[in-house]
Scaffold this motif. Structure first.
Motif, PDB file in Angstrom:
ATOM      1  N   THR A  99      33.603  39.243  36.997  1.00 42.63           N
ATOM      2  CA  THR A  99      34.368  38.569  38.049  1.00 42.63           C
ATOM      3  C   THR A  99      35.262  37.470  37.476  1.00 42.63           C
ATOM      4  OG1 THR A  99      32.580  39.018  39.622  1.00 42.63           O
ATOM      5  CG2 THR A  99      34.193  37.330  40.234  1.00 42.63           C
ATOM      6  N   GLY A 100      34.721  36.710  36.526  1.00 38.70           N
ATOM      7  CA  GLY A 100      35.515  35.631  35.940  1.00 38.70           C
ATOM      8  C   GLY A 100      36.744  36.146  35.211  1.00 38.70           C
ATOM      9  N   ARG A 101      36.608  37.218  34.442  1.00 42.50           N
ATOM     10  CA  ARG A 101      37.739  37.772  33.713  1.00 42.50           C
ATOM     11  C   ARG A 101      38.775  38.347  34.685  1.00 42.50           C
ATOM     12  NH1 ARG A 101      39.060  39.484  28.661  1.00 42.50           N
ATOM     13  NH2 ARG A 101      40.409  41.329  28.518  1.00 42.50           N
ATOM     14  N   ILE A 102      38.298  39.021  35.718  1.00 39.79           N
ATOM     15  CA  ILE A 102      39.219  39.566  36.716  1.00 39.79           C
ATOM     16  C   ILE A 102      39.985  38.440  37.414  1.00 39.79           C
ATOM     17  CG2 ILE A 102      39.329  40.761  38.927  1.00 39.79           C
ATOM     18  CD1 ILE A 102      37.065  42.529  37.985  1.00 39.79           C
ATOM     19  N   LEU A 103      39.282  37.358  37.720  1.00 36.59           N
ATOM     20  CA  LEU A 103      39.925  36.242  38.406  1.00 36.59           C
ATOM     21  C   LEU A 103      41.010  35.612  37.544  1.00 36.59           C
ATOM     22  CD1 LEU A 103      39.845  34.523  40.988  1.00 36.59           C
ATOM     23  CD2 LEU A 103      38.215  33.025  39.838  1.00 36.59           C
ATOM     24  N   ILE A 104      40.743  35.478  36.252  1.00 34.07           N
ATOM     25  CA  ILE A 104      41.704  34.841  35.352  1.00 34.07           C
ATOM     26  C   ILE A 104      42.842  35.797  34.988  1.00 34.07           C
ATOM     27  CG2 ILE A 104      42.010  33.809  33.072  1.00 34.07           C
ATOM     28  CD1 ILE A 104      39.161  32.747  33.295  1.00 34.07           C
ATOM     29  N   GLN A 105      42.501  37.043  34.624  1.00 37.45           N
ATOM     30  CA  GLN A 105      43.495  37.973  34.136  1.00 37.45           C
ATOM     31  C   GLN A 105      44.376  38.542  35.241  1.00 37.45           C
ATOM     32  OE1 GLN A 105      44.230  38.739  30.984  1.00 37.45           O
ATOM     33  NE2 GLN A 105      42.681  37.334  30.192  1.00 37.45           N
ATOM     34  N   HIS A 106      43.806  38.778  36.402  1.00 37.46           N
ATOM     35  CA  HIS A 106      44.541  39.435  37.477  1.00 37.46           C
ATOM     36  C   HIS A 106      44.813  38.503  38.670  1.00 37.46           C
ATOM     37  CE1 HIS A 106      43.969  43.247  35.404  1.00 37.46           C
ATOM     38  NE2 HIS A 106      42.673  42.971  35.306  1.00 37.46           N
ATOM     39  N   GLY A 107      43.803  37.719  39.053  1.00 36.17           N
ATOM     40  CA  GLY A 107      43.947  36.897  40.246  1.00 36.17           C
ATOM     41  C   GLY A 107      44.942  35.759  40.082  1.00 36.17           C
ATOM     42  N   LEU A 108      44.682  34.874  39.113  1.00 37.19           N
ATOM     43  CA  LEU A 108      45.533  33.702  38.945  1.00 37.19           C
ATOM     44  C   LEU A 108      46.960  34.086  38.577  1.00 37.19           C
ATOM     45  CD1 LEU A 108      43.109  31.261  37.060  1.00 37.19           C
ATOM     46  CD2 LEU A 108      43.546  31.463  39.510  1.00 37.19           C
ATOM     47  N   ARG A 109      47.110  35.123  37.803  1.00 43.35           N
ATOM     48  CA  ARG A 109      48.451  35.532  37.372  1.00 43.35           C
ATOM     49  C   ARG A 109      49.301  35.968  38.564  1.00 43.35           C
ATOM     50  NH1 ARG A 109      48.680  39.936  32.707  1.00 43.35           N
ATOM     51  NH2 ARG A 109      47.685  38.170  31.639  1.00 43.35           N
ATOM     52  N   LEU A 148      40.031  47.038  41.535  1.00 41.26           N
ATOM     53  CA  LEU A 148      38.905  47.970  41.647  1.00 41.26           C
ATOM     54  C   LEU A 148      38.748  48.797  40.373  1.00 41.26           C
ATOM     55  CD1 LEU A 148      39.406  49.260  45.324  1.00 41.26           C
ATOM     56  CD2 LEU A 148      37.771  47.555  44.491  1.00 41.26           C
ATOM     57  N   PHE A 149      39.866  49.173  39.772  1.00 43.10           N
ATOM     58  CA  PHE A 149      39.801  49.910  38.509  1.00 43.10           C
ATOM     59  C   PHE A 149      39.230  49.025  37.396  1.00 43.10           C
ATOM     60  CE2 PHE A 149      41.866  51.268  34.516  1.00 43.10           C
ATOM     61  CZ  PHE A 149      41.326  52.548  34.421  1.00 43.10           C
ATOM     62  N   ALA A 150      39.605  47.753  37.396  1.00 49.22           N
ATOM     63  CA  ALA A 150      39.069  46.831  36.394  1.00 49.22           C
ATOM     64  C   ALA A 150      37.570  46.647  36.572  1.00 49.22           C
ATOM     65  CB  ALA A 150      39.785  45.489  36.495  1.00 49.22           C
ATOM     66  N   ARG A 151      37.099  46.600  37.811  1.00 47.02           N
ATOM     67  CA  ARG A 151      35.656  46.500  38.031  1.00 47.02           C
ATOM     68  C   ARG A 151      34.942  47.768  37.545  1.00 47.02           C
ATOM     69  NH1 ARG A 151      34.322  42.179  41.280  1.00 47.02           N
ATOM     70  NH2 ARG A 151      36.010  41.305  42.561  1.00 47.02           N
ATOM     71  N   ALA A 152      35.599  48.904  37.766  1.00 47.51           N
ATOM     72  CA  ALA A 152      34.990  50.158  37.317  1.00 47.51           C
ATOM     73  C   ALA A 152      34.886  50.218  35.802  1.00 47.51           C
ATOM     74  CB  ALA A 152      35.793  51.349  37.847  1.00 47.51           C
ATOM     75  N   ARG A 153      35.790  49.546  35.112  1.00 45.96           N
ATOM     76  CA  ARG A 153      35.730  49.514  33.651  1.00 45.96           C
ATOM     77  C   ARG A 153      34.695  48.523  33.139  1.00 45.96           C
ATOM     78  NH1 ARG A 153      41.542  48.545  31.244  1.00 45.96           N
ATOM     79  NH2 ARG A 153      41.365  46.797  32.713  1.00 45.96           N
ATOM     80  N   GLY A 154      34.081  47.769  34.042  1.00 49.28           N
ATOM     81  CA  GLY A 154      33.028  46.848  33.654  1.00 49.28           C
ATOM     82  C   GLY A 154      33.472  45.416  33.442  1.00 49.28           C
ATOM     83  N   GLU A 155      34.689  45.054  33.826  1.00 42.71           N
ATOM     84  CA  GLU A 155      35.133  43.677  33.667  1.00 42.71           C
ATOM     85  C   GLU A 155      34.402  42.779  34.656  1.00 42.71           C
ATOM     86  OE1 GLU A 155      39.296  43.112  33.746  1.00 42.71           O
ATOM     87  OE2 GLU A 155      39.756  44.769  32.378  1.00 42.71           O
TER      88      GLU A 155
END
Length: 340
Positions: free
Chosen positions: A245-255, A236-243
């Motif tokens: 969906t694709g970047r969030i999925l790769i950087q946070h989700g898959l990891r 949620l913080f990453a979304r607030a920073r403007g990241e």
């Protein structure tokens, strides 16, 4: 300094961890073989009647029947037979198959070579497809893709492997005639003339059946883990920073979901091996699973015990690989292990 000490503690504890696992494996194989032998001994099945037939036994003399009883070990105490087998096994001798009249090690090498690539192909395919479908369902939560994937996974999770094998056999081998109806090689072909392509074609349906039934667990588990990650505070913080969906999925989700998915996939070796027993029976595939059924129905105790030990070792190796992978990738597991 502290990081270097933690690495040294983790490296030092890894050999002890593996040694403990090896001791557990030895104890497991001993217990599994003892339980298997006890169950076979307690079975009311008469090996002479099962393999020779009541009519043939009626026409034999008492001396012939006595020789057959000595060959099959009828009348010998179960404890004595198990101790004799165990002492030979620890010396590297698995005995001689009573049905095939060949060393058990030779039969296991042949059958395992047929089953191993089949299970490996199904294991890799189910893991890759299950992970991809789980990520897609978790990323599209509540949408049509999520509904279709979740519905498929739930249906496959409750579908017997032999029933799915019969359906695929009926559709692709009987109706469409795209693939062979069974066996591992073409009927009537000389062994020297069999090509790799022939073996691959005959293994498509068994491998596909094992893959389709093995996708469900990894897909549902990956979906739930990804949903938890996407609902976490740092996402949620990453979304607030403007990241995006694709970047969030790769950087946070898959990891965060890759390691649990890999651990679950290594632990699924037992399910794939258990399913291969039924699948090989449906397709008359001459692998380890079909040999286990033949040995069980025929009372071939040395072969059945050899298959049991090998299968238990394969399953334990899958769980051990999952534990080692988790300990190597996640430093917290190393610290927890060294603390214990």
């Amino acid at each position: 300094m502290m990081k270097r000490k933690a690495r040294e503690n983790g490296a030092a504890s890894l050999p002890g961890f593996l040694l403990g696992k090896m001791l557990r494996m030895a104890l497991l194989l001993l217990c599994v073989s003892a339980v298997t032998f006890a169950l076979v001994s307690a079975s009311p099945m008469d090996p002479l009647t099962a393999n020779i037939g009541q009519t043939a036994l009626g026409s034999m003399s008492q001396e012939q029947i006595q020789k057959l009883e000595e060959y099959w070990g009828v009348g010998v105490p179960a404890g004595q037979r198990f101790l004799a087998w165990a002492s030979d096994f620890f010396r590297g001798d698995m005995g001689v198959s009573l049905l095939y009249r060949q060393p058990v090690s030779r039969i296991l090498a042949e059958k395992l070579a047929n089953s191993l690539w089949l299970m490996a192909a199904a294991w890799v395919l189910s893991g890759v497809l299950g992970f991809v479908l789980g990520v897609l369902a978790g990323a599209r939560r509540g949408r049509w893709a999520d509904r279709i994937i979740s519905g498929y996974a739930l249906v496959m999770a409750s579908t017997p492997a032999f029933w799915l094998a019969l359906v695929l056999l009926m559709v692709f081998a009987v109706w469409l005639r795209w693939l062979p109806i069974g066996l591992a090689v073409p009927i009537g072909m000389d062994a020297a003339s069999v090509t790799v392509t022939d073996r691959l074609v005959h293994g498509i349906l068994p491998a596909l059946t094992l893959s389709l039934t093995g996708i469900s667990n990894i897909a549902l588990h990956t979906r739930e883990k990804l949903i938890q990650v996407l609902e976490s505070d740092y996402v949620l913080f990453a979304r607030a920073r403007g990241e995006g969906t694709g970047r969030i999925l790769i950087q946070h989700g898959l990891r965060n979901i890759l390691l649990p998915a890999m651990t679950l996939q290594f632990a699924s070796v037992s399910e794939i091996f258990g399913g291969s027993v039924l699948v090989e029976q449906v397709f008359s595939y001459p692998g380890l699973g079909q040999a286990a059924v033949t040995a069980g129905l025929g009372g071939d105790v040395p072969l059945l015990l050899g298959i049991t030990v090998i299968s238990a070792a394969i399953v334990f190796a899958g769980n051990l690989a999952a534990d080692v992978l988790y300990a190597v990738v996640d430093p917290r597991m190393k610290r927890a292990r060294s603390g214990r």
